[in-house]
Design an enzyme around this catalytic site. Structure first.
Site, PDB file in Angstrom:
ATOM      1  N   LYS A  92       0.913  -1.278  -0.184  1.00 23.49           N
ATOM      2  CA  LYS A  92      -0.036  -0.093   0.035  1.00 23.49           C
ATOM      3  C   LYS A  92       0.823   1.325  -0.027  1.00 23.49           C
ATOM      4  CE  LYS A  92      -4.374  -1.531   1.822  1.00 23.49           C
ATOM      5  NZ  LYS A  92      -4.301  -3.102   1.851  1.00 23.49           N
ATOM      6  N   GLU A 114      -9.953   6.794   3.837  1.00 28.05           N
ATOM      7  CA  GLU A 114     -10.643   6.124   4.555  1.00 28.05           C
ATOM      8  C   GLU A 114     -10.101   4.925   4.622  1.00 28.05           C
ATOM      9  OE1 GLU A 114     -10.619   6.173   1.132  1.00 28.05           O
ATOM     10  OE2 GLU A 114     -10.071   4.026   1.012  1.00 28.05           O
ATOM     11  N   SER A 380       1.600  -9.790  -0.994  1.00 28.58           N
ATOM     12  CA  SER A 380       1.096  -8.338  -1.063  1.00 28.58           C
ATOM     13  C   SER A 380       1.809  -7.715   0.562  1.00 28.58           C
ATOM     14  CB  SER A 380      -0.224  -8.296  -1.046  1.00 28.58           C
ATOM     15  OG  SER A 380      -1.051  -9.162  -0.157  1.00 28.58           O
TER      16      SER A 380
HETATM   17  C1  LIG Z   1      -5.022  -4.081   1.492  1.00 25.60           C
HETATM   18  C2  LIG Z   1      -4.501  -5.325   1.372  1.00 25.60           C
HETATM   19  C3  LIG Z   1      -4.669  -5.972   0.317  1.00 25.60           C
HETATM   20  C4  LIG Z   1      -6.090  -5.946  -0.740  1.00 25.60           C
HETATM   21  O1  LIG Z   1      -5.750  -4.691  -1.335  1.00 25.60           O
HETATM   22  P1  LIG Z   1      -5.925  -4.633  -2.835  1.00 25.60           P
HETATM   23  O2  LIG Z   1      -6.190  -3.183  -3.157  1.00 25.60           O
HETATM   24  O3  LIG Z   1      -6.620  -5.576  -3.523  1.00 25.60           O
HETATM   25  O4  LIG Z   1      -4.314  -5.110  -3.336  1.00 25.60           O
HETATM   26  C5  LIG Z   1      -3.966  -7.293   0.079  1.00 25.60           C
HETATM   27  N1  LIG Z   1      -2.883  -7.621   0.769  1.00 25.60           N
HETATM   28  C6  LIG Z   1      -2.870  -6.846   1.797  1.00 25.60           C
HETATM   29  C7  LIG Z   1      -1.383  -7.370   2.555  1.00 25.60           C
HETATM   30  C8  LIG Z   1      -3.386  -5.755   2.084  1.00 25.60           C
HETATM   31  O5  LIG Z   1      -2.926  -5.044   3.125  1.00 25.60           O
END
Ligand SMILES: *Cc1c(COP(=O)(O)O)cnc(C)c1O
Length: 396
Positions: A92, A114, A380
């Site tokens: 993010k 948000e 992610s």
């Molecule tokens: C917020 C988040 C997501 C989901 O958000 P996307 O916009 O779909 O990428 C996925 N993995 C993690 C670790 C997150 O913090």
């Protein structure tokens, strides 16, 4: 940056999806952003500062790691794109830093955002602390209670956290409050959205900021294997920003199969799910035309997933288009499947993944992979924030 038939056109349309379906009172803010975003982010000055921050502050490039034991287990070649190693522990930050630099260039002094689980709120508060900008984060009152550690982080970073007391007191209500704030403060305020959702130009802008993920995958894979093209790129999808970033530079390389894994919660047909593509039909949510989960009256159905980051009733318009055109494969993973993979990845590779990221790994089981295939999975985020879930479910 490249253009593709899978990216937004000038009006922000992805095929029959996207656009900017907004109340008239929001139009000036959106017009102002639309007029400026490409002009600013394509300047040398912006790119220089952004790339420097990604390198020295976030710690990019994030490694592309060959997961040997996972590869042996699934009899294929698995590489992990380690977004979990970024500062603040997820992808993010790539987006919030991009948007905050843009806000600064546009002369804005106050940032609003948000947040649901608080991950985007923390990433935004981090960027605001770094830049010395005022930060207001809207969060559903229920989430404020459920996500106390992230609320504390945001406060420590200097953000004001405002609890949204309307509706179900969750993400949707926080978003409504943030939009209301933006309408009332068009002059000095910039609204940082956390995923590839919302009215144009947000989905396109956020995808561009996250596209560094696929840019690096290409370079790193070329160095490791001699080819920049994997057979599969896999990512989990909530709103879809880590997936969009992972796919971006592969969109026109049709030999690369793009795989998005959404969260089906207790099961696609259980009523407790966030499998938007599997269940959704076309509607408008947060200013964008896309697939969403709604009932017969067009009311949005509350989504459910064990992972707060995938718990969104819509999906970014680009993903709806990738579904429509069959450019991407959409899979879903239940809470239990994701939990099983969270443990397996931890035990095989010594990496505790975020609950969201664990969903992506379920693709290893669901795709028919060949021994010679090369599969890149975007990890992610890291699992620290999910330890209470893991403690409960694994009886640790
Ligand atoms: C917020 C988040 C997501 C989901 O958000 P996307 O916009 O779909 O990428 C996925 N993995 C993690 C670790 C997150 O913090």
């Amino acid at each position: 940056m490249m253009s593709s038939k899978y990216n937004a056109d000038e009006k922000g349309n992805y095929g029959r999806f996207g656009g900017a379906w907004i109340p008239e009172m929001l139009q000036p803010n959106i017009d102002n952003l639309k007029k400026n975003y490409l002009k600013i982010i394509n300047t040398d000055k912006f790119q220089k500062e952004y790339i420097q921050l990604l390198k020295d502050y976030v710690g990019r490039p994030s490694p592309l790691y060959y997961a040997k034991r996972l590869s042996e287990k699934y009899n294929t070649h698995v590489y992990l794109k380690r977004e979990d190693l970024n500062h603040t522990g997820a992808h993010k930050i790539n987006n919030t830093l991009g948007q905050i630099l843009l806000a600064k260039e546009m002369g804005k002094e106050r940032i609003i955002a948000e947040t649901g689980a608080g991950q985007h709120g923390v990433a935004t508060a981090t960027a605001c602390a770094l830049m010395g900008l005022k930060c207001v984060v809207y969060m559903g009152a229920l989430d404020v209670v459920r996500q106390a550690p992230n609320v504390a982080r945001m406060k420590m970073l200097g953000a004001e956290v405002i609890a949204a007391e309307s509706g179900n007191k969750t993400l949707k209500d926080a978003t409504n409050e943030a939009l209301r704030d933006w309408i009332c403060n068009p002059e000095d305020t910039f609204y940082i959205i956390g995923s590839v959702v919302g009215p144009h130009p947000y989905p396109d802008m956020v995808a561009r900021f996250q596209s560094v993920i696929s840019k690096e995958i290409k370079e790193q894979l070329k160095e490791k294997t001699g080819s920049e093209y994997p057979d599969y790129v896999v990512a989990c999808v909530g709103g879809g920003s880590n997936a969009s970033g992972s796919f971006y530079h592969f969109l026109d390389d049709e030999q690369v199969k793009l795989v998005a894994v959404e969260a089906s919660g207790l099961g696609v047909d259980s009523g407790e799910t966030a499998a938007t593509i599997a269940l959704g039909d076309v509607g408008i949510i947060h200013g964008s035309k896309t697939f969403l989960m709604q009932d017969g009256d067009g009311q949005i159905i509350e989504p459910y997933s064990i992972s707060a980051g995938l718990d969104y009733p819509g999906i970014g318009p680009q993903h709806a288009h990738l579904k429509d055109t069959d450019r991407a494969i959409f899979l879903d993973a239940t809470d239990q499947e994701a939990l099983d993979f969270a443990m397996e990845v931890t035990r095989l590779e010594g990496i505790i993944p975020a609950m969201e990221s664990a969903h992506a790994f379920v693709a290893l089981k669901k795709l028919k992979l060949k021994k010679e295939d090369c599969v890149v999975i975007t990890l992610s985020g890291r699992g620290d924030k999910d330890m209470s879930t893991y403690m409960e479910r694994f009886k640790l």
